[in-house]
Design a protein around this motif. Structure first.
Motif, short mmCIF file in Angstrom:
data_model
loop_
_atom_site.label_atom_id
_atom_site.label_comp_id
_atom_site.label_asym_id
_atom_site.label_seq_id
_atom_site.Cartn_x
_atom_site.Cartn_y
_atom_site.Cartn_z
N ILE A 152 4.19 12.57 -7.51
CA ILE A 152 4.19 12.10 -7.28
C ILE A 152 3.64 10.57 -7.23
O ILE A 152 3.56 9.59 -6.43
N VAL A 153 1.82 10.56 -7.23
CA VAL A 153 0.64 10.00 -7.58
C VAL A 153 1.72 8.55 -8.02
O VAL A 153 1.15 7.23 -8.04
N PRO A 154 1.80 8.98 -9.71
CA PRO A 154 2.50 7.96 -10.77
C PRO A 154 3.23 6.61 -9.68
O PRO A 154 3.08 5.49 -9.76
N ALA A 155 4.20 7.35 -9.61
CA ALA A 155 5.28 6.72 -8.82
C ALA A 155 5.34 6.15 -7.42
O ALA A 155 5.40 5.11 -7.65
N VAL A 156 4.26 6.42 -6.96
CA VAL A 156 3.17 5.89 -5.41
C VAL A 156 2.78 4.46 -6.29
O VAL A 156 2.96 3.75 -5.84
N PHE A 157 1.45 4.70 -7.36
CA PHE A 157 0.72 3.45 -8.25
C PHE A 157 2.22 2.16 -8.79
O PHE A 157 1.79 1.62 -8.11
N ALA A 158 2.89 3.01 -9.00
CA ALA A 158 3.92 1.66 -9.44
C ALA A 158 4.66 1.58 -8.50
O ALA A 158 5.35 0.00 -8.72
N VAL A 159 5.41 2.26 -7.23
CA VAL A 159 5.77 1.19 -5.88
C VAL A 159 4.61 0.07 -5.65
O VAL A 159 5.17 -0.87 -5.86
N LEU A 160 3.54 0.39 -5.58
CA LEU A 160 1.78 -0.23 -5.47
C LEU A 160 2.19 -1.41 -6.06
O LEU A 160 1.95 -3.05 -5.92
N MET A 161 2.03 -1.63 -7.43
CA MET A 161 2.18 -2.39 -8.21
C MET A 161 3.04 -3.10 -8.11
O MET A 161 3.30 -3.92 -8.46
N VAL A 162 4.83 -2.68 -7.89
CA VAL A 162 5.77 -3.28 -7.93
C VAL A 162 5.44 -4.11 -6.60
O VAL A 162 5.46 -5.46 -6.02
N VAL A 163 5.05 -3.98 -4.99
CA VAL A 163 5.01 -4.67 -4.02
C VAL A 163 3.33 -5.48 -4.43
O VAL A 163 3.32 -6.51 -3.85
N ASP A 164 2.48 -5.12 -4.75
CA ASP A 164 1.72 -6.38 -5.42
C ASP A 164 2.88 -7.63 -6.27
O ASP A 164 1.33 -8.74 -5.89
N ALA A 165 3.00 -6.72 -6.97
CA ALA A 165 3.45 -7.58 -8.39
C ALA A 165 4.47 -9.01 -7.14
O ALA A 165 4.34 -10.75 -7.32
N LEU A 166 4.97 -8.44 -5.91
CA LEU A 166 5.82 -9.37 -4.98
C LEU A 166 5.30 -10.16 -4.80
O LEU A 166 5.30 -11.39 -3.77
N SER A 167 3.86 -9.55 -3.61
CA SER A 167 2.95 -10.69 -2.90
C SER A 167 1.89 -11.05 -4.05
O SER A 167 2.63 -12.85 -3.69
#
Length: 444
Positions: free
Chosen positions: A139-154
């Motif tokens: 769960i935690v690495p997946a959440v971190f990866a999603v946050l990374m994608v969100v930060d990359a787009l924003s």
């Protein structure tokens, strides 16, 4: 209060505590061994995936809006005192970035061609697997990866291209839609090729644009050298003037200058948030600690040198510091150096923004690959990234800044927790690095 927490209210004390802990736990190393640090950096310039090239790719991600718009907004919101907290956050970010890069190199993977890849998601997963926390390891690495994608787009896309579009429209008169199309054409093909082509470009682009920006800043400071003393005094004085606090420790932690300065400093140098390890994991480093030293230099170059240069130019120029935004910074330079500075600065903003787009685009791509190996998801990510470029040049509302602050704050909280769990590994590899260096010196 909720917004304060979600956009980084807890990050300053977390960074402070984590930085102090690692400084004590590592016995002051690697700062206590400056000769060893310099020796490690001298040995990192060779090979297709050299330590220097990896650092340039990571530096491309930190240079950009954080140095221009981020600094301008920090001063507009938090006053001159925000600069002081940028410096403080950088000092602790150095040791934290060293630790996270060391772990990234230690826990990286090897692809089918023998190349390296990795990042925070991999040492986060390994950390939980070693402790047999299997659900958290998923769960935690997946959440971190999603946050990374969100930060990359924003932050890595929308906010960057807004700075580029606003500058080219305000100075050169190029409509923002044309800037967006140009950035799409220049960015998406390189993203499709992968990080190798991106790192090859940033290896040459970053040093050139950094040198030009420093020269321009030094010229302004020389012409306005009489104002530097008063500016430095105001930075230190205003840093301890909380705008909304009862007093004491609560006033210190709730200080707007502290929160904004720390978050913009973190947005700039990314120390402790787990982004740069993605770039550094590719390096052909002699050891994990060798590559970690390059992370210390990365934070120094980004925040201590370039962010400080931008802040001092803004403050000594005498421009209105309440507006914020990239045009406030452009006006600060042009008001001292004349009209030609606007054209030079426009080129600098474009290069900074473009380099950051490439780097953050690759960070997001690696995160998507971690979430799913299927190519269609990477193709979809590239398409969304291109749409965000076109959206970003039209405007980057406050909501986007809040999303970026939330994503980077959440990533930092997760990353700091894992760094503390893996602190023994960091210490063992650091002491080994220092011990081997002392043996080498004695043999000479």
């Amino acid at each position: 209060m909720l917004k304060w927490l979600l956009t980084g209210g807890l990050i300053p004390p977390l960074l402070l505590l984590a930085g102090v802990f690692f400084l004590i736990y590592l016995k002051g190393y690697p700062w206590r061994a400056p000769r060893r640090m310099l020796s490690a950096m001298r040995g990192g310039g060779e090979g297709k995936n050299s330590s220097f090239r990896a650092m340039m790719l990571a530096l491309a991600g930190t240079l950009g809006v954080g140095n221009i718009v981020g600094v301008a907004n920090a001063i507009a919101i938090g006053g001159a005192g925000a600069v002081f907290w940028m410096w403080i956050s950088a000092l602790f970010a150095m040791i934290l970035k060293y630790a996270e890069i060391l772990l990234a190199v230690s826990h990286r993977r090897t692809d089918k061609r023998g190349g390296f890849f990795g990042g925070a998601v991999y040492y986060i997963r390994d950390c939980f697997l070693e402790r047999r926390w299997k659900k958290l390891a998923i769960i935690v690495p997946a959440v971190f990866a999603v946050l990374m994608v969100v930060d990359a787009l924003s932050m890595g896309c929308v906010i960057q291209v807004r700075a580029v579009g606003e500058t080219l429209e305000g100075v050169v008169g190029i409509p923002t839609v044309y800037s967006g199309v140009l950035l799409v054409v220049l960015t998406l093909p390189l993203l499709a090729r992968g990080t190798k082509g991106i790192s090859a470009l940033t290896e040459y682009l970053v040093p050139i644009m950094t040198a030009g920006y420093i020269i321009l800043s030094v010229a302004v400071l020389i012409l306005r050298r009489d104002a530097i003393g008063n500016v430095l005094i105001s930075i230190c004085r205003d840093a301890f003037t909380p705008e909304s606090a009862v007093g004491g420790v609560s006033g210190f932690l709730l200080s707007r200058a502290l929160r904004v300065g720390t978050m913009r400093g973190l947005l700039s140098n990314e120390g402790g948030c787990g982004t740069a390890p993605t770039a550094h994991a590719e390096a052909d480093a002699k050891s994990p600690a060798h590559q970690g030293v390059w992370g210390i230099f990365e934070v120094f170059a980004d925040t201590i040198v370039l962010c400080t240069a931008t802040a001092l130019v803004i403050l000594v120029s005498g421009v209105d510091t309440t507006s914020g935004g990239v045009m406030m910074t452009v006006t600060a330079y042009s008001s001292v150096l004349g009209g030609f500075a606007e054209w030079f600065f426009s080129a600098a903003v474009f290069c900074f923004g473009y380099a950051t787009l490439l780097c953050w685009g690759s960070y997001g791509m690696e995160s998507v690959r971690f979430l799913s190996p299927k190519r269609r998801w990477r193709a979809l990510y590239i398409l969304v990234f291109g749409l965000c470029i076109l959206f970003g040049v039209r405007g980057a509302p406050e909501a986007v800044w809040n999303i970026a602050d939330f994503a980077i704050a959440a990533m930092t909280a997760i990353n700091l927790f894992v760094l503390l769990l893996l602190c023994r590994e960091v210490r063992e590899k650091t002491l080994c690095f220092v011990k081997n260096g002392k043996k080498a010196e004695k043999s000479l």
